[in-house]
Design an enzyme around this catalytic site. Structure first.
Site, PDB file in Angstrom:
ATOM      1  N   HIS A  76     -25.378  47.302  21.677  1.00  0.00           N
ATOM      2  CA  HIS A  76     -23.962  46.988  21.867  1.00  0.00           C
ATOM      3  C   HIS A  76     -23.125  48.183  21.417  1.00  0.00           C
ATOM      4  CE1 HIS A  76     -24.056  42.395  22.287  1.00  0.00           C
ATOM      5  NE2 HIS A  76     -25.310  42.814  22.330  1.00  0.00           N
ATOM      6  N   ASP A  88     -13.145  45.393  23.291  1.00  0.00           N
ATOM      7  CA  ASP A  88     -14.306  44.877  22.571  1.00  0.00           C
ATOM      8  C   ASP A  88     -14.329  45.507  21.181  1.00  0.00           C
ATOM      9  OD1 ASP A  88     -16.845  43.286  22.641  1.00  0.00           O
ATOM     10  OD2 ASP A  88     -17.708  45.235  22.190  1.00  0.00           O
ATOM     11  N   GLU A 127     -16.874  45.960  17.382  1.00  0.00           N
ATOM     12  CA  GLU A 127     -18.108  45.756  16.624  1.00  0.00           C
ATOM     13  C   GLU A 127     -17.715  45.603  15.158  1.00  0.00           C
ATOM     14  OE1 GLU A 127     -20.759  45.177  18.171  1.00  0.00           O
ATOM     15  OE2 GLU A 127     -20.269  45.999  20.152  1.00  0.00           O
ATOM     16  N   HIS A 138     -25.819  46.706  17.014  1.00  0.00           N
ATOM     17  CA  HIS A 138     -24.960  47.788  17.516  1.00  0.00           C
ATOM     18  C   HIS A 138     -25.349  49.185  17.035  1.00  0.00           C
ATOM     19  CE1 HIS A 138     -23.083  47.569  13.589  1.00  0.00           C
ATOM     20  NE2 HIS A 138     -22.417  46.447  13.850  1.00  0.00           N
ATOM     21  N   ASP A 143     -19.225  48.328  26.102  1.00  0.00           N
ATOM     22  CA  ASP A 143     -19.103  46.911  26.464  1.00  0.00           C
ATOM     23  C   ASP A 143     -17.756  46.610  27.121  1.00  0.00           C
ATOM     24  OD1 ASP A 143     -21.604  46.606  25.450  1.00  0.00           O
ATOM     25  OD2 ASP A 143     -21.055  45.274  23.808  1.00  0.00           O
ATOM     26  N   GLU A 147     -28.712  42.954   9.885  1.00  0.00           N
ATOM     27  CA  GLU A 147     -28.919  42.230  11.146  1.00  0.00           C
ATOM     28  C   GLU A 147     -27.943  42.652  12.230  1.00  0.00           C
ATOM     29  OE1 GLU A 147     -27.156  39.127   8.185  1.00  0.00           O
ATOM     30  OE2 GLU A 147     -28.517  40.862   8.158  1.00  0.00           O
TER      31      GLU A 147
END
Length: 244
Positions: free
Chosen positions: A158, A7, A9, A57, A163, A52
């Protein structure tokens, strides 16, 4: 089979708008067993992180200001994933960002060239799998955790490694559980058979046909079963085609 559940970010939604990676997390499985190896790295994206996505995260500019840039971690990251089957939820998003970073890196340093990801790793997209297995339902990670009774209460924000760990549990649940459980069941079955063969009596119930309830699957259950069978058939075909 070696699999890496991965995963990422990012600073925003689309790398075409100049957005970059800020975190990568991955865990390794071999033959459906966790090996204990993982990869986790925060990355200085060399740009501002949109407010945003910080709300999603929790990674702001200050948190990654002193972290290495992608060029400094690229080789170690590539060594961790190369040759593996990558298990990713919404794979085009993560793979798109990784390939974008690799393209910029290759343009600057020329050699050694890394990527693109799909030329060196097989990709298994659990979002595609979930949509085939559960059509018309929500299939984000939180929804799948609820559906498969996986505890994700510690997931307030997150996070790439968190994750990835949760996705690994979801993937195993979606595809029938860990091999270890299957082996335990087989061992238990063999033990029971051995005990029976040693002379233990088997009690048989005498029931008339009218006393037995036959519960037939509903139309939805039959459809879900067919969808799951089709998913496994497609995965088997892809592995066969890739290995050919």
């Amino acid at each position: 089979m070696r699999q890496v559940i991965l995963d990422t970010e990012t600073t925003g939604i689309d790398p075409k708008d100049g957005h970059r990676l800020v975190e990568i997390g991955a865990v390794e499985m071999i033959n459906r067993r966790f090996t204990g190896r993982s990869y986790h790295q925060y990355i200085n994206p060399e740009r501002h992180i949109d407010a945003e996505v910080v709300a999603v995260h929790g990674i702001d500019d200050a948190k990654v200001a002193n972290e290495p840039v992608f060029a400094e971690i690229a080789d170690a990251f590539w060594a961790f994933i190369e040759g593996a089957e990558l298990v990713i939820h919404n794979a085009p998003f993560d793979v798109g960002f990784i390939d974008h970073e690799l393209t910029m890196l290759n343009q600057r340093r020329k050699a050694p060239v890394l990527g693109p990801v799909r030329e060196h790793c097989r990709i298994l997209d659990t979002l595609v799998m979930a949509r085939e297995m559960h059509p018309g339902q929500r299939n984000n990670l939180d929804a799948l955790c609820k559906r498969y009774d996986i505890d994700n209460g510690h997931r307030v924000l997150h996070g790439a490694l968190l994750d990835a760990e949760i996705l690994a549990d979801v993937y195993l649940a979606m595809t029938g559980g860990q091999t270890a459980l299957t082996l335990d069941a087989e061992a238990s079955s063999k033990q029971q058979e051995h005990q029976t063969n040693e002379g233990l009596s088997v009690e048989r119930l005498s029931l008339s046909p009218g006393q037995l309830r036959v519960i037939r699957p509903t139309t939805d259950e039959q459809a879900a079963h067919q969808a799951k069978c089709q998913t496994h058939k497609l995965r088997w075909f892809e592995e066969l085609r890739t290995d050919a």
